[in-house]
Design an enzyme around this catalytic site. Structure first.
Site, short mmCIF file in Angstrom:
data_model
loop_
_atom_site.label_atom_id
_atom_site.label_comp_id
_atom_site.label_asym_id
_atom_site.label_seq_id
_atom_site.Cartn_x
_atom_site.Cartn_y
_atom_site.Cartn_z
N ASP A 181 0.56 -1.12 0.18
CA ASP A 181 -0.07 0.50 -0.25
C ASP A 181 1.08 1.54 -0.16
O ASP A 181 1.54 1.13 0.63
CB ASP A 181 -0.28 -0.34 0.77
CG ASP A 181 -1.81 1.02 1.30
OD1 ASP A 181 -2.74 1.36 0.56
OD2 ASP A 181 -1.96 1.95 1.90
N GLU A 265 -1.51 -1.25 -5.87
CA GLU A 265 -2.61 -0.87 -7.07
C GLU A 265 -2.11 0.36 -8.09
O GLU A 265 -0.90 1.06 -7.73
CB GLU A 265 -3.62 -0.16 -5.26
CG GLU A 265 -4.78 -0.48 -5.13
CD GLU A 265 -5.28 0.20 -3.88
OE1 GLU A 265 -6.61 0.74 -3.68
OE2 GLU A 265 -4.04 1.30 -2.93
N CYS A 318 -12.37 -5.26 5.78
CA CYS A 318 -11.87 -5.69 6.85
C CYS A 318 -11.12 -7.03 6.71
O CYS A 318 -11.68 -7.89 5.77
CB CYS A 318 -12.79 -5.74 8.40
SG CYS A 318 -12.15 -7.58 9.11
N CYS A 321 -12.39 -10.27 8.84
CA CYS A 321 -14.07 -11.31 8.04
C CYS A 321 -14.58 -10.92 6.92
O CYS A 321 -15.63 -10.78 6.65
CB CYS A 321 -15.22 -10.51 9.30
SG CYS A 321 -15.04 -8.74 8.95
N CYS A 337 -12.78 -3.40 13.96
CA CYS A 337 -13.55 -3.95 12.45
C CYS A 337 -14.71 -4.39 14.19
O CYS A 337 -14.72 -4.63 15.35
CB CYS A 337 -13.08 -4.92 11.99
SG CYS A 337 -14.42 -5.79 10.84
N ASP A 346 -3.21 1.07 6.98
CA ASP A 346 -2.10 0.84 5.68
C ASP A 346 -2.08 -0.67 5.33
O ASP A 346 -1.81 -1.18 4.03
CB ASP A 346 -1.20 1.65 5.00
CG ASP A 346 -1.50 3.23 5.76
OD1 ASP A 346 -2.50 3.38 5.17
OD2 ASP A 346 -0.73 3.74 6.20
ZN LIG Z 1 -13.50 -8.17 10.31
#
Ligand SMILES: [Zn+2]
Length: 370
Positions: A181, A265, A318, A321, A337, A346
């Site tokens: 990143d 990216e 996240c 999850c 989260c 980052d």
């Molecule tokens: Zn999560």
């Protein structure tokens, strides 16, 4: 594999005079044909390279421009080729409409093999109408270059840039991949948690540049003091570019020696260049430069760069999850989260980039660059 190698060079006073003439004539040819092609374009016609080349031959016989014959004809021909490339990039939407070359900007003259001679054995470079050019060879050039470009930067310094064909040198496979990143405040965060800071001297140079630019804006345009101050600003600019290039090279080397697949990216630089805030746009330019350097090194050493669509919500998702946050303002560096996982912003983004890079590679969707 073609690479561009650039070295500092030191023309003699006599050579500087010839170069000034050559740059002037090259600029004249480029701008004149840009003007003619623009006029043709406005009339719904297209002027191609062979047509402009024939027109240049006539122009050199025109008694109004006898000085066009004082310099080597190769850089003039190359100026037309470069103009052709600029048009091609415009028509394929890779860049904007070609613009006129300015006297105070970067000057260049490009020579093909008929106009220079390179002796590999004793690393001597001879240029048409100028003789031997003194070059500071920071590394050995093992082959005869296909083109040689002499450049004068706005700082007044001279450089020579060679296009050389080098053999790729694959590095051993490591079986490892990494996601990266890129950021403005911290240059890069890896998916394995490693961080690469922006070097401190960049800030120092940027502050200095701001001061010098303010001083430039107070001087009368065109005056001698103005010209001197402009060179001053250009020199700081060059220092920034060079130190950035250093950082990019070190990062690229670090990555290609340790990883087989590097996921980044895909920055839409064309969109980003519209951003006018200085620090931000300089930072973006730096990231673009890092990615290009990593790509070049990866191709050279048999490694793969995978580019992830930049609209993928790498920061908001996240990594534990997969749930996506509504908002993730830049001020938030660490977050927790709903699932209970706490993330460095980052590092979480870098892990997502790596995950998407893996999936895309398996599905064969990724833009593989080699
Ligand atoms: Zn999560």
């Amino acid at each position: 594999m073609k690479q561009r190698w650039t070295f500092r060079c030191y023309p003699t006073l006599g050579q500087e005079t010839i170069l000034a003439q050559t740059f002037g004539s090259t600029r004249f040819v480029y701008n004149r044909f840009l003007h003619e092609r623009t006029a043709a374009f406005a009339n719904g016609e297209r002027m191609n390279y062979p047509q402009s080349s024939a027109a240049l031959t006539l122009l050199k016989k025109d008694p109004e421009y006898p000085w066009l014959n004082d310099v080597s004809c190769v850089p003039l021909q190359q100026a037309l080729r470069n103009l052709q490339t600029a048009y091609k990039n415009f028509f394929t939407k890779q860049s904007g409409y070609p613009s006129f070359k300015k006297k105070g900007g970067r000057q260049s003259a490009e020579y093909t093999r008929s106009a220079f001679k390179f002796e590999v054995g004793n690393q001597r470079l001879l240029i048409a109408k100028m003789g031997r050019l003194k070059v500071k060879w920071s590394k050995r050039v093992p082959v005869d270059p296909s083109t040689v470009t002499i450049i004068r930067k706005p700082s007044g310094r001279y450089f020579v840039s060679l296009v050389v064909d080098v053999t790729p040198a694959p590095l051993p496979e490591t079986g490892e991949s990494i996601g990266i990143d890129f950021g403005i405040s911290r240059l890069a965060t890896f998916s394995n948690g490693e961080r690469i800071a922006n070097p401190k001297y960049l800030n120092k140079y940027q502050r200095r540049m701001k001061r010098q630019q303010q001083s430039l804006s107070r001087k009368t345009k065109g005056s001698n003091r103005y010209k001197r101050q402009r060179q001053h600003v250009a020199r700081i600019h060059e220092k920034i570019t060079n130190s950035r290039q250093d950082v990019a090279k070190k990062l690229a080397w670090n990555l290609v020696t340790r990883f087989d697949t590097i996921c980044v990216e895909d920055l839409n630089l064309r969109g980003m260049l519209k951003n006018h805030k200085l620090a931000r746009s300089l930072g973006d330019a730096n990231i673009g430069n890092c990615i290009r350097t990593i790509q070049a090194k990866a191709v050279m050493h048999g490694k793969t760069v995978v580019k992830i669509n930049r609209w993928f919500p790498s920061s908001k998702m996240c990594n534990s999850c997969g749930s996506i946050q509504d908002k993730m303002p830049l001020s938030i560096r660490i977050w927790t989260c709903e699932c209970g996982a706490t993330h460095d912003r980052d590092e979480n983004a870098a892990r997502n980039i790596l995950a998407v890079g893996h999936t895309a590679t398996e599905r064969g969707e990724a833009v593989r660059l080699n």
